[in-house]
Scaffold this motif. Structure first.
Motif, mmCIF file in Angstrom:
data_model
loop_
_atom_site.group_PDB
_atom_site.id
_atom_site.type_symbol
_atom_site.label_atom_id
_atom_site.label_comp_id
_atom_site.label_asym_id
_atom_site.label_seq_id
_atom_site.Cartn_x
_atom_site.Cartn_y
_atom_site.Cartn_z
ATOM 1 N N ILE A 120 0.757 3.973 -0.431
ATOM 2 C CA ILE A 120 0.278 3.488 0.741
ATOM 3 C C ILE A 120 1.381 2.584 0.909
ATOM 4 C CG2 ILE A 120 -1.331 3.331 2.478
ATOM 5 C CD1 ILE A 120 -2.950 4.428 0.514
ATOM 6 N N ILE A 121 1.791 2.698 2.389
ATOM 7 C CA ILE A 121 2.815 1.339 2.998
ATOM 8 C C ILE A 121 1.975 1.391 4.363
ATOM 9 C CG2 ILE A 121 5.077 0.608 3.788
ATOM 10 C CD1 ILE A 121 6.164 2.858 1.828
ATOM 11 N N THR A 122 1.494 -0.443 3.599
ATOM 12 C CA THR A 122 0.974 -0.588 5.311
ATOM 13 C C THR A 122 1.197 -2.557 5.520
ATOM 14 O OG1 THR A 122 -1.075 -1.499 6.292
ATOM 15 C CG2 THR A 122 -0.812 -1.292 4.372
ATOM 16 N N ASN A 123 1.240 -2.099 6.577
ATOM 17 C CA ASN A 123 1.259 -4.457 6.504
ATOM 18 C C ASN A 123 0.534 -4.598 8.242
ATOM 19 O OD1 ASN A 123 3.071 -3.928 10.251
ATOM 20 N ND2 ASN A 123 3.955 -2.102 8.911
ATOM 21 N N ALA A 124 0.724 -5.525 8.078
ATOM 22 C CA ALA A 124 -0.125 -6.486 9.445
ATOM 23 C C ALA A 124 0.007 -7.566 9.884
ATOM 24 C CB ALA A 124 -1.807 -6.655 9.050
ATOM 25 N N ILE A 125 -0.263 -8.295 11.332
ATOM 26 C CA ILE A 125 0.446 -9.551 11.463
ATOM 27 C C ILE A 125 -0.403 -10.360 10.852
ATOM 28 C CG2 ILE A 125 0.874 -10.977 13.533
ATOM 29 C CD1 ILE A 125 0.819 -8.544 15.651
ATOM 30 N N GLY A 126 -1.354 -10.168 10.312
ATOM 31 C CA GLY A 126 -2.163 -11.145 9.315
ATOM 32 C C GLY A 126 -2.959 -10.998 8.556
ATOM 33 N N GLN A 127 -4.127 -9.825 9.100
ATOM 34 C CA GLN A 127 -5.426 -9.933 8.133
ATOM 35 C C GLN A 127 -5.435 -8.196 8.097
ATOM 36 O OE1 GLN A 127 -6.198 -11.417 5.846
ATOM 37 N NE2 GLN A 127 -4.828 -12.788 5.764
ATOM 38 N N GLY A 128 -6.841 -7.774 7.547
ATOM 39 C CA GLY A 128 -6.423 -6.192 7.008
ATOM 40 C C GLY A 128 -6.303 -5.392 6.870
ATOM 41 N N MET A 129 -4.875 -5.414 6.241
ATOM 42 C CA MET A 129 -4.575 -4.441 5.017
ATOM 43 C C MET A 129 -4.992 -3.606 4.583
ATOM 44 S SD MET A 129 -0.734 -6.341 4.721
ATOM 45 C CE MET A 129 -1.389 -7.916 4.520
ATOM 46 N N GLY A 130 -6.414 -4.470 3.190
ATOM 47 C CA GLY A 130 -6.697 -3.782 2.141
ATOM 48 C C GLY A 130 -7.562 -2.316 2.887
ATOM 49 N N LYS A 131 -8.348 -2.665 4.561
ATOM 50 C CA LYS A 131 -9.289 -2.054 4.576
ATOM 51 C C LYS A 131 -8.427 -0.427 5.377
ATOM 52 C CE LYS A 131 -12.290 -4.950 5.945
ATOM 53 N NZ LYS A 131 -13.473 -5.243 7.299
ATOM 54 N N THR A 132 -7.154 -1.203 5.914
ATOM 55 C CA THR A 132 -6.871 -0.083 6.237
ATOM 56 C C THR A 132 -5.975 1.195 4.874
ATOM 57 O OG1 THR A 132 -5.487 -1.296 8.408
ATOM 58 C CG2 THR A 132 -3.816 0.276 7.150
ATOM 59 N N ALA A 133 -5.291 0.566 3.780
ATOM 60 C CA ALA A 133 -5.418 1.552 3.127
ATOM 61 C C ALA A 133 -6.391 1.692 2.067
ATOM 62 C CB ALA A 133 -4.295 -0.185 2.026
ATOM 63 N N LYS A 134 -7.418 1.099 2.456
ATOM 64 C CA LYS A 134 -8.518 2.181 1.591
ATOM 65 C C LYS A 134 -9.106 3.260 2.624
ATOM 66 C CE LYS A 134 -13.572 1.246 -0.013
ATOM 67 N NZ LYS A 134 -13.594 2.728 1.390
ATOM 68 N N ASP A 135 -8.809 2.934 3.930
ATOM 69 C CA ASP A 135 -9.016 4.571 4.883
ATOM 70 C C ASP A 135 -7.948 5.889 4.362
ATOM 71 O OD1 ASP A 135 -10.350 3.183 6.703
ATOM 72 O OD2 ASP A 135 -9.105 2.713 7.959
ATOM 73 N N ILE A 136 -7.399 5.427 3.709
ATOM 74 C CA ILE A 136 -6.349 6.656 3.143
ATOM 75 C C ILE A 136 -6.195 6.778 1.987
ATOM 76 C CG2 ILE A 136 -3.626 6.994 3.072
ATOM 77 C CD1 ILE A 136 -2.588 5.270 5.143
ATOM 78 N N LYS A 137 -6.681 5.512 1.120
ATOM 79 C CA LYS A 137 -6.952 5.894 -0.355
ATOM 80 C C LYS A 137 -8.448 7.137 -0.641
ATOM 81 C CE LYS A 137 -6.718 3.277 -4.710
ATOM 82 N NZ LYS A 137 -8.267 3.743 -4.893
ATOM 83 N N ASP A 138 -9.581 6.563 0.202
ATOM 84 C CA ASP A 138 -10.786 7.553 0.028
ATOM 85 C C ASP A 138 -10.021 8.835 0.009
ATOM 86 O OD1 ASP A 138 -11.846 5.116 -0.367
ATOM 87 O OD2 ASP A 138 -12.705 5.423 1.810
ATOM 88 N N SER A 139 -9.217 9.131 0.917
ATOM 89 C CA SER A 139 -8.921 10.819 1.178
ATOM 90 C C SER A 139 -7.671 10.640 -0.075
ATOM 91 C CB SER A 139 -8.107 11.452 1.968
ATOM 92 O OG SER A 139 -9.339 11.276 2.863
ATOM 93 N N LEU A 140 -6.580 10.379 -0.322
ATOM 94 C CA LEU A 140 -6.106 10.985 -1.323
ATOM 95 C C LEU A 140 -7.037 10.540 -2.749
ATOM 96 C CD1 LEU A 140 -3.397 7.997 -1.288
ATOM 97 C CD2 LEU A 140 -3.926 10.969 -0.752
ATOM 98 N N ASP A 141 -8.065 9.633 -3.197
ATOM 99 C CA ASP A 141 -8.761 9.615 -4.053
ATOM 100 C C ASP A 141 -9.972 11.223 -4.067
ATOM 101 O OD1 ASP A 141 -7.797 7.400 -5.357
ATOM 102 O OD2 ASP A 141 -9.772 6.545 -4.472
ATOM 103 N N PHE A 142 -10.588 11.997 -3.261
ATOM 104 C CA PHE A 142 -11.401 12.885 -3.449
ATOM 105 C C PHE A 142 -10.771 13.379 -2.994
ATOM 106 C CE2 PHE A 142 -14.223 8.797 -2.604
ATOM 107 C CZ PHE A 142 -15.539 10.067 -3.543
ATOM 108 N N TRP A 143 -9.427 13.440 -2.626
ATOM 109 C CA TRP A 143 -8.623 15.065 -3.219
ATOM 110 C C TRP A 143 -8.042 15.659 -4.038
ATOM 111 C CZ3 TRP A 143 -4.220 13.453 1.097
ATOM 112 C CH2 TRP A 143 -4.561 14.007 2.339
ATOM 113 N N GLY A 144 -8.642 14.296 -5.293
ATOM 114 C CA GLY A 144 -7.971 13.782 -6.616
ATOM 115 C C GLY A 144 -7.103 13.376 -6.916
ATOM 116 N N VAL A 145 -5.980 13.110 -6.070
ATOM 117 C CA VAL A 145 -4.428 12.756 -6.118
ATOM 118 C C VAL A 145 -4.275 12.042 -7.982
ATOM 119 C CG1 VAL A 145 -2.715 11.072 -5.229
ATOM 120 C CG2 VAL A 145 -3.485 12.386 -4.018
#
Length: 234
Positions: A120-145
């Motif tokens: 997962i590749i993400t960036n921000a001007i400042g904060q919030g990247m952890g939540k952005t990554a988690k939005d994607i990672k939730d699906s990846l984890d539950f897909w079984g990646v």
């Protein structure tokens, strides 16, 4: 190596530049298939539940969702990119992921997902990247990646040309740390999810008059009888 890239925006800005750096660090000779949202999936899930009762092949948006999912299944490495929008993933990325809820472990996961790696590749001007990554990672984890890695960087600029050389160097270093591994085993969290969902399938089926589509899927794969969707270590 087959690589499928899902971009959460069509804008070729900072996130795109980070993704290009990452692909460059992997070297040449790879087969890369790339999708851009919303161009390649310009629709929201309408909640019809057709995929839950049958499969994504009957999704009213299957002309978009099926080719992308087939590309995901065929890939050795998955790359998901999204800038941070108001502390979360882009709406267009979320719209795509919503279409694959039926592929979560609680329903009908796909065996090939349990041997895949993702970045997962993400960036921000400042904060919030952890939540952005988690939005994607939730699906990846539950897909079984099996393994998911996150490359993130605060840029303090919305213009790639104005990002400092020091921060660009940090991004390169983070990208170079990723090493693709052969025959990966799912981490403990993924295996734990799998066993919890297996028990849930057994419990739910006891209280119904007949087996559900999800239960049949688990049964046909032998997962209710002790088989696992990942490779056993030798």
């Amino acid at each position: 190596m087959n690589i499928t890239v899902i971009n959460g925006t069509e804008i070729k800005g900072c996130t795109f530049a980070m993704k290009e750096i990452f692909l460059h660090t992997l070297g040449d000779g790879h087969n890369v298939i790339e999708y851009f949202c919303p161009r390649d999936c310009p629709v929201f899930c309408n909640g019809c539940k057709a995929c839950f009762f049958e499969d994504i092949s009957v999704c009213p948006h299957s002309e978009y969702t099926v080719p992308i999912w087939e590309s995901i299944l065929a890939a050795d490495l998955l790359v998901f990119t999204s800038p941070t929008y108001v502390f979360h993933v882009t709406a267009q990325m979320k719209a795509l992921l919503d279409h694959y809820g039926t592929k979560w472990m609680a329903h009908s996961p796909e065996k090939p997902m349990f041997s895949k790696q993702a970045v997962i590749i993400t960036n921000a001007i400042g904060q919030g990247m952890g939540k952005t990554a988690k939005d994607i990672k939730d699906s990846l984890d539950f897909w079984g990646v099996a393994r998911t890695y996150v490359i993130k960087q605060g840029l303090f600029s919305a213009d790639w040309d104005e990002v400092s050389d020091k921060r660009k160097a940090k991004i390169r270093n983070k990208c170079e740390r990723f090493k693709f591994k052969q025959n990966v085993q799912p981490r403990f969290k993924i295996k734990f999810f799998f066993f919890i969902m297996k028990m849930s399938q057994k419990m739910i089926n006891k209280n119904l008059s007949g087996p559900t589509k999800d239960y049949k899927h688990w049964q046909e794969n032998g997962w209710l009888d002790g088989k696992k969707p990942w490779r056993n270590r030798r």
